[in-house]
Write a protein that holds these residues in place. Structure first.
Motif, PDB file in Angstrom:
ATOM      1  N   GLU A  62       0.840  -1.198   0.000  1.00 50.94           N
ATOM      2  CA  GLU A  62       0.000   0.000   0.000  1.00 50.94           C
ATOM      3  C   GLU A  62       0.879   1.254   0.000  1.00 50.94           C
ATOM      4  O   GLU A  62       1.983   1.253   0.554  1.00 50.94           O
ATOM      5  N   LEU A  63       0.348   2.301  -0.624  1.00 49.49           N
ATOM      6  CA  LEU A  63       1.107   3.556  -0.706  1.00 49.49           C
ATOM      7  C   LEU A  63       0.143   4.739  -0.691  1.00 49.49           C
ATOM      8  O   LEU A  63      -0.878   4.729  -1.376  1.00 49.49           O
ATOM      9  N   LYS A  76       1.820  10.131 -11.779  1.00 47.03           N
ATOM     10  CA  LYS A  76       3.116   9.506 -12.059  1.00 47.03           C
ATOM     11  C   LYS A  76       3.526   8.565 -10.927  1.00 47.03           C
ATOM     12  O   LYS A  76       3.927   7.425 -11.167  1.00 47.03           O
ATOM     13  N   THR A  77       3.412   9.053  -9.696  1.00 50.34           N
ATOM     14  CA  THR A  77       3.753   8.194  -8.562  1.00 50.34           C
ATOM     15  C   THR A  77       2.840   6.976  -8.512  1.00 50.34           C
ATOM     16  O   THR A  77       3.292   5.852  -8.255  1.00 50.34           O
ATOM     17  N   LEU A  78       1.566   7.202  -8.787  1.00 48.25           N
ATOM     18  CA  LEU A  78       0.606   6.099  -8.771  1.00 48.25           C
ATOM     19  C   LEU A  78       0.964   5.049  -9.818  1.00 48.25           C
ATOM     20  O   LEU A  78       0.979   3.846  -9.534  1.00 48.25           O
ATOM     21  N   PHE A  81       4.090   3.124  -9.078  1.00 49.25           N
ATOM     22  CA  PHE A  81       3.831   2.140  -8.035  1.00 49.25           C
ATOM     23  C   PHE A  81       3.091   0.928  -8.608  1.00 49.25           C
ATOM     24  O   PHE A  81       3.289  -0.205  -8.158  1.00 49.25           O
ATOM     25  N   CYS A  82       2.245   1.189  -9.586  1.00 53.07           N
ATOM     26  CA  CYS A  82       1.432   0.104 -10.147  1.00 53.07           C
ATOM     27  C   CYS A  82       1.434   0.201 -11.677  1.00 53.07           C
ATOM     28  O   CYS A  82       0.442   0.573 -12.284  1.00 53.07           O
ATOM     29  N   ASN A 116      -5.676  -3.374 -14.960  1.00 51.65           N
ATOM     30  CA  ASN A 116      -4.727  -3.869 -15.978  1.00 51.65           C
ATOM     31  C   ASN A 116      -3.789  -2.765 -16.451  1.00 51.65           C
ATOM     32  O   ASN A 116      -3.510  -2.626 -17.635  1.00 51.65           O
ATOM     33  N   GLY A 117      -3.324  -1.986 -15.509  1.00 57.46           N
ATOM     34  CA  GLY A 117      -2.349  -0.944 -15.811  1.00 57.46           C
ATOM     35  C   GLY A 117      -2.938   0.336 -16.370  1.00 57.46           C
ATOM     36  O   GLY A 117      -2.190   1.273 -16.656  1.00 57.46           O
ATOM     37  N   VAL A 118      -4.255   0.403 -16.512  1.00 53.29           N
ATOM     38  CA  VAL A 118      -4.896   1.585 -17.106  1.00 53.29           C
ATOM     39  C   VAL A 118      -5.688   2.326 -16.043  1.00 53.29           C
ATOM     40  O   VAL A 118      -6.507   1.741 -15.329  1.00 53.29           O
ATOM     41  N   LEU A 119      -5.438   3.627 -15.955  1.00 59.52           N
ATOM     42  CA  LEU A 119      -6.105   4.479 -14.973  1.00 59.52           C
ATOM     43  C   LEU A 119      -7.540   4.773 -15.413  1.00 59.52           C
ATOM     44  O   LEU A 119      -7.780   5.142 -16.561  1.00 59.52           O
ATOM     45  N   TYR A 120      -8.481   4.624 -14.506  1.00 60.57           N
ATOM     46  CA  TYR A 120      -9.852   5.047 -14.793  1.00 60.57           C
ATOM     47  C   TYR A 120      -9.909   6.573 -14.810  1.00 60.57           C
ATOM     48  O   TYR A 120      -9.377   7.229 -13.905  1.00 60.57           O
TER      49      TYR A 120
END
Lengths: 306, 76
Positions: A62-63, A76-78, A81-82, A116-120
């Protein structure tokens, strides 16, 4: 599925609105009446904490994720991290100053922010997927439903059927205890939405069936709701417009007056980017109302008549 | 209003069996990663007045095998 189809949304090309606004134009600084402030952007110039905490699927680490220099979620940080897999929101920090944080400690109930690596996103702005029984709770007991409160939420519904735009559940069940009792409101597209009689924070459109609701939802773009309820058995308002009805008669039950005393989901289904709750009524055409509408409308590219 | 709905899930005769199943999931997925982590469990269990149950998702297959149809009670 990789989130909301971008073609559904009208992209805001005015990059200036994404720059961090002057301190006194952030919502928590427009008015001192904010009771809860959950957002994926900075909404309080005096708040220095994280916006959310996320868990990644790879190793469940968790972050905390903060705002960047522009007041937006530090994507970017998000994404560093993932970069692959999924990220789930375990906490949505309250920026009001009261530390009324929302959280979810059960992994398979946590809202999704990366799939799956894609931001909503909504209009290019991050959003949380709260469908499929994913939600956040809080344990605040410090207020009473007899209070007059207002709220603004940026929420996108992509499911059929009646919808919750925001819900406050108590142990007696939603049908008796949903505190938001919208009589009707006008969406940016001009549709009239009314609440379902037995589920007071849910709405149907033009009294129509599921299909009508779905069509409404699909063509509506992000919806900005700003409404308030005033005590028990009194008048309810949407965007400052009073639509008074006797909530103690007919099929619409009275408001609960007891304190919220258990962990409760206060977010609706669908995709949510922001939920801010105010103490008291925000009057239509008041300076506060106009400034809030401008702030939220510009940031999320939502057109609303002021 | 309470409503019964049918979903895929796992049925247990005792509450302890449901807890043990969740413990197995938590161990497999390494939950919690630390004592102060927000995420303290992989899932929760419920009771429908006849048996305890866990609602299925695909992450559970590797530990709990194939799900069956169960009746759950939701508070609508």
């Amino acid at each position: 599925m990789n989130g909301i189809p971008n073609s559904t949304w009208q992209k805001n090309t005015d990059e200036a609105v994404f720059n961090i606004p002057a301190n006194n134009s952030l919502i928590c600084n427009i008015t001192d009446k904010v009771m809860f402030a959950y957002s994926l952007r900075l909404v309080n110039a005096n708040y220095n904490g994280a916006l959310i905490r996320v868990r990644r699927s790879r190793d469940n680490a968790e972050l905390d994720i903060y705002a960047d220099q522009f007041g937006k979620l530090d994507i970017k940080t998000l994404q560093d991290f993932c970069p692959t897999g999924n990220a789930f929101v375990t906490r949505w920090y309250d920026q009001s100053g009261f530390a009324r944080n929302a959280f979810q400690g059960t992994a398979n109930s946590q809202p999704i922010i990366i799939l799956n690596g894609v931001l909503y996103t909504i209009n290019g702005v991050p959003s949380l997927n709260m469908n499929s029984n994913r939600f956040l709770t809080h344990t605040t007991t410090a207020f009473d439903w007899s209070m007059t409160m207002s709220l603004v939420t940026v929420n996108y519904q992509n499911q059929s059927g009646t919808k919750n735009v925001c819900q406050f559940l108590t142990s007696l069940g939603a049908s008796n205890n949903l505190a938001i009792s919208t009589q009707n409101f006008i969406s940016p597209t001009g549709n009239i939405a009314t609440t379902s009689p037995s589920f007071r924070s849910r709405y149907t459109v033009n009294g129509g069936a599921t299909a009508d609701v779905q069509a409404f939802l699909l063509r509506s773009n992000p919806l900005l709701y700003m409404f308030y309820w005033a005590g028990s058995n009194t008048i309810n308002f949407i965007n400052g417009l009073g639509n008074g009805f006797d909530s103690g008669s007919g099929s619409i039950p009275a408001f609960p007056s007891s304190s919220l005393s258990i962990s409760s989901n206060i977010f609706g289904l669908g995709f949510t980017s922001e939920l801010i709750i105010f103490d008291g009524q925000i009057h239509l055409q008041s300076e506060t109302y106009i400034n809030i509408i401008k702030n939220v409308g510009k940031y999320y590219s939502i057109g609303l008549p002021i | 209003m309470l409503e019964n709905i049918t979903q895929l899930g796992y049925r247990f005769n005792t509450e302890q069996e449901a807890k043990d199943a969740i413990h197995a999931l938590n161990v497999y997925y390494g939950i919690p990663v630390s004592p102060d982590a927000t995420t303290q469990t992989w899932c929760n269990y419920g009771y429908n007045n006849e048996y305890w149950y866990i609602v299925w998702d695909e992450s559970m297959n590797i530990i709990l095998a194939e799900p069956i149809e169960i009746i759950i009670i939701i508070n609508e």
